[in-house]
Motif scaffolding. Structure first.
Motif, PDB file in Angstrom:
ATOM      1  N   ASN A 154       0.854  -1.215   0.027  1.00 58.79           N
ATOM      2  CA  ASN A 154       0.012  -0.011  -0.012  1.00 58.79           C
ATOM      3  C   ASN A 154       0.898   1.404  -0.034  1.00 58.79           C
ATOM      4  O   ASN A 154       0.555   2.207  -0.664  1.00 58.79           O
ATOM      5  N   ARG A 155       2.024   1.226   0.915  1.00 56.46           N
ATOM      6  CA  ARG A 155       2.916   2.542   0.726  1.00 56.46           C
ATOM      7  C   ARG A 155       3.303   2.614  -0.585  1.00 56.46           C
ATOM      8  O   ARG A 155       3.709   3.667  -0.882  1.00 56.46           O
ATOM      9  N   LEU A 156       3.817   1.672  -1.119  1.00 54.52           N
ATOM     10  CA  LEU A 156       4.456   1.383  -2.666  1.00 54.52           C
ATOM     11  C   LEU A 156       3.528   2.191  -3.322  1.00 54.52           C
ATOM     12  O   LEU A 156       3.865   3.067  -4.307  1.00 54.52           O
ATOM     13  N   THR A 157       2.418   1.894  -3.535  1.00 56.01           N
ATOM     14  CA  THR A 157       1.286   2.425  -4.329  1.00 56.01           C
ATOM     15  C   THR A 157       1.168   3.921  -4.413  1.00 56.01           C
ATOM     16  O   THR A 157       0.913   4.585  -5.089  1.00 56.01           O
ATOM     17  N   ALA A 158       1.011   4.241  -2.819  1.00 52.59           N
ATOM     18  CA  ALA A 158       0.868   5.688  -2.761  1.00 52.59           C
ATOM     19  C   ALA A 158       2.084   6.446  -2.906  1.00 52.59           C
ATOM     20  O   ALA A 158       2.127   7.767  -2.857  1.00 52.59           O
ATOM     21  N   SER A 159       3.392   6.010  -2.997  1.00 52.37           N
ATOM     22  CA  SER A 159       4.547   6.651  -3.000  1.00 52.37           C
ATOM     23  C   SER A 159       4.627   7.415  -4.325  1.00 52.37           C
ATOM     24  O   SER A 159       4.297   6.729  -5.392  1.00 52.37           O
ATOM     25  N   ARG A 160       5.362   8.494  -4.274  1.00 49.39           N
ATOM     26  CA  ARG A 160       5.737   9.151  -5.405  1.00 49.39           C
ATOM     27  C   ARG A 160       7.273   9.563  -5.709  1.00 49.39           C
ATOM     28  O   ARG A 160       7.873  10.140  -6.559  1.00 49.39           O
ATOM     29  N   LYS A 165      10.481   4.204  -3.631  1.00 49.65           N
ATOM     30  CA  LYS A 165       9.790   3.349  -4.262  1.00 49.65           C
ATOM     31  C   LYS A 165      10.651   2.137  -4.393  1.00 49.65           C
ATOM     32  O   LYS A 165      10.362   0.860  -4.264  1.00 49.65           O
ATOM     33  N   ALA A 166      11.990   2.346  -4.955  1.00 48.57           N
ATOM     34  CA  ALA A 166      12.893   1.395  -4.964  1.00 48.57           C
ATOM     35  C   ALA A 166      13.123   0.784  -3.606  1.00 48.57           C
ATOM     36  O   ALA A 166      13.397  -0.587  -3.850  1.00 48.57           O
ATOM     37  N   GLU A 167      13.194   1.304  -2.413  1.00 51.09           N
ATOM     38  CA  GLU A 167      13.532   0.616  -1.209  1.00 51.09           C
ATOM     39  C   GLU A 167      12.330  -0.223  -0.815  1.00 51.09           C
ATOM     40  O   GLU A 167      12.601  -1.232  -0.348  1.00 51.09           O
ATOM     41  N   LEU A 168      11.207   0.311  -1.085  1.00 49.67           N
ATOM     42  CA  LEU A 168       9.977  -0.498  -0.924  1.00 49.67           C
ATOM     43  C   LEU A 168      10.088  -1.828  -1.673  1.00 49.67           C
ATOM     44  O   LEU A 168       9.602  -2.916  -1.224  1.00 49.67           O
ATOM     45  N   ARG A 169      10.331  -1.584  -2.846  1.00 48.97           N
ATOM     46  CA  ARG A 169      10.549  -2.705  -3.757  1.00 48.97           C
ATOM     47  C   ARG A 169      11.542  -3.996  -3.101  1.00 48.97           C
ATOM     48  O   ARG A 169      11.099  -5.123  -3.278  1.00 48.97           O
ATOM     49  N   ARG A 170      12.510  -3.459  -2.780  1.00 48.97           N
ATOM     50  CA  ARG A 170      13.593  -4.140  -2.220  1.00 48.97           C
ATOM     51  C   ARG A 170      12.907  -5.171  -1.077  1.00 48.97           C
ATOM     52  O   ARG A 170      13.279  -6.230  -0.829  1.00 48.97           O
ATOM     53  N   LEU A 171      12.374  -4.118  -0.023  1.00 54.93           N
ATOM     54  CA  LEU A 171      11.741  -4.815   0.932  1.00 54.93           C
ATOM     55  C   LEU A 171      10.787  -5.830   0.748  1.00 54.93           C
ATOM     56  O   LEU A 171      10.715  -6.792   1.383  1.00 54.93           O
ATOM     57  N   LEU A 172       9.963  -5.501  -0.168  1.00 55.45           N
ATOM     58  CA  LEU A 172       8.717  -6.403  -0.712  1.00 55.45           C
ATOM     59  C   LEU A 172       9.479  -7.795  -1.075  1.00 55.45           C
ATOM     60  O   LEU A 172       8.933  -8.699  -1.071  1.00 55.45           O
TER      61      LEU A 172
END
Length: 323
Positions: A154-160, A165-172
């Motif tokens: 959800n945070r990735l979807t809301a992030s701009r 976004k790269a950090e969230l993808r890595r965490l995911l």
């Protein structure tokens, strides 16, 4: 130690023991003696507790489940032959309020648990096998990781922000690998245990219940197969509770029960309402009778848990037409 326990003649009077469990210590109260003490929540502390209880005619030990911190004292006392009842914390709190005790401290909680044992005589709760406790811990860890993944997505979807976004993808990606490893370990432990493997085979034979839901029911509702239809629905929190007074018949609502099995049953009901022939027809009939979607789904959840309980009790797989 917060108090000095005087030796008692065994059999002189029944003693009820309340134990408030924390991570580091155990607060203990002996009723009706009125004695209290605090011991460490470790093997040495439990050994001292057992030596203390051996000097009394213990009728019942009452404690609340506290994450995994109660397991040591529960298992040790039960193996030593004392009846240990593990009670719902909400039930204990409501009981304390009935007695007029609004204060909440560890010593007060221990005292209330001891009085609850003497007043309500809760049934002794045998400790779960260690293999099942470890499986339950893994299942809960997977559920927590899945919730964390949903929050990150959800945070990735809301992030701009590109960096974020790269950090969230890595965490995911790391979380996905973590969830996959947990799922493999859960599957391995169930497969390696013939009893658990049989329960999984029975549960997954029901259209709508997959391996993930089956693992939750195996870990968190080990009583399935030993209950009647009303008790299993109540334990899962899908039994409609009456709300009547005089000539007024109030609407029925579900309440209480075990949260994780109930969440798992919700997802299973969504699938069963489409792919289980009997339950799909049942769901359609309720909707045609103007029942709201969630009311109809809750009814499907109740049907599912009762069916699972019946099949486990009879030790048979689900079949479209039962003889």
């Amino acid at each position: 130690m917060q108090g000095q326990i005087q030796p008692q003649t065994p059999g002189a009077q029944p003693v009820y023991v309340g134990i408030d469990v924390c991570k580091d210590h155990l607060d203990i109260h002996l009723h009706p003696l009125g004695h209290g003490l605090r011991l460490a929540n470790d093997r040495d502390g439990v050994s001292r507790l057992k030596r203390l209880l051996a000097r009394h005619d213990v009728a019942r030990v009452v404690l609340e489940p506290t994450a995994s911190y109660h397991r040591l004292v529960h298992r040790s006392l039960a193996q030593a032959g004392w009846p240990v009842a593990v009670v719902n914390p909400l039930r204990a709190r409501l009981f304390a309020e009935v007695l007029g005790s609004r204060a909440k401290t560890d010593r007060v909680d221990a005292k209330m648990l001891a009085i609850l044992g003497a007043t309500l005589a809760p049934q002794a709760t045998p400790p779960a096998p260690e293999a099942l406790e470890e499986l339950r811990e893994l299942v809960h860890a997977r559920a927590a990781a899945t919730q964390e993944r949903t929050a990150l997505a959800n945070r990735l979807t809301a992030s701009r922000v590109a960096v974020l976004k790269a950090e969230l993808r890595r965490l995911l990606a790391g979380l996905d690998r973590h969830i996959a490893r947990l799922a493999r370990e859960i599957g391995r432990r169930i497969t390696d245990d013939p009893g658990l493997a049989r329960r999984q085979a029975i549960l997954t034979s029901i259209p709508g219940i997959g391996a993930t839901v089956a693992a939750v029911l195996i870990a968190d509702m080990s009583e399935l197969g030993q209950l009647d239809r009303h008790a299993c629905a109540s334990l899962a929190g899908v039994a409609p509770l009456a709300n009547d007074s005089g000539d007024i018949r109030g609407p029925r609502h579900i309440r209480g029960g075990r949260a994780m099995p109930r969440r798992a049953l919700y997802w299973a009901a969504l699938s069963a309402a489409r792919y289980n022939p009997d339950l799909a027809a049942f769901y359609k009939r309720l909707r045609d009778n103007a029942k709201k979607p969630k009311v109809a789904l809750t009814a499907v959840m109740r049907k599912l848990i009762i069916l699972a309980n019946t099949l486990l009790k009879e030790d048979r797989l689900w079949t479209p037409k039962h003889a």
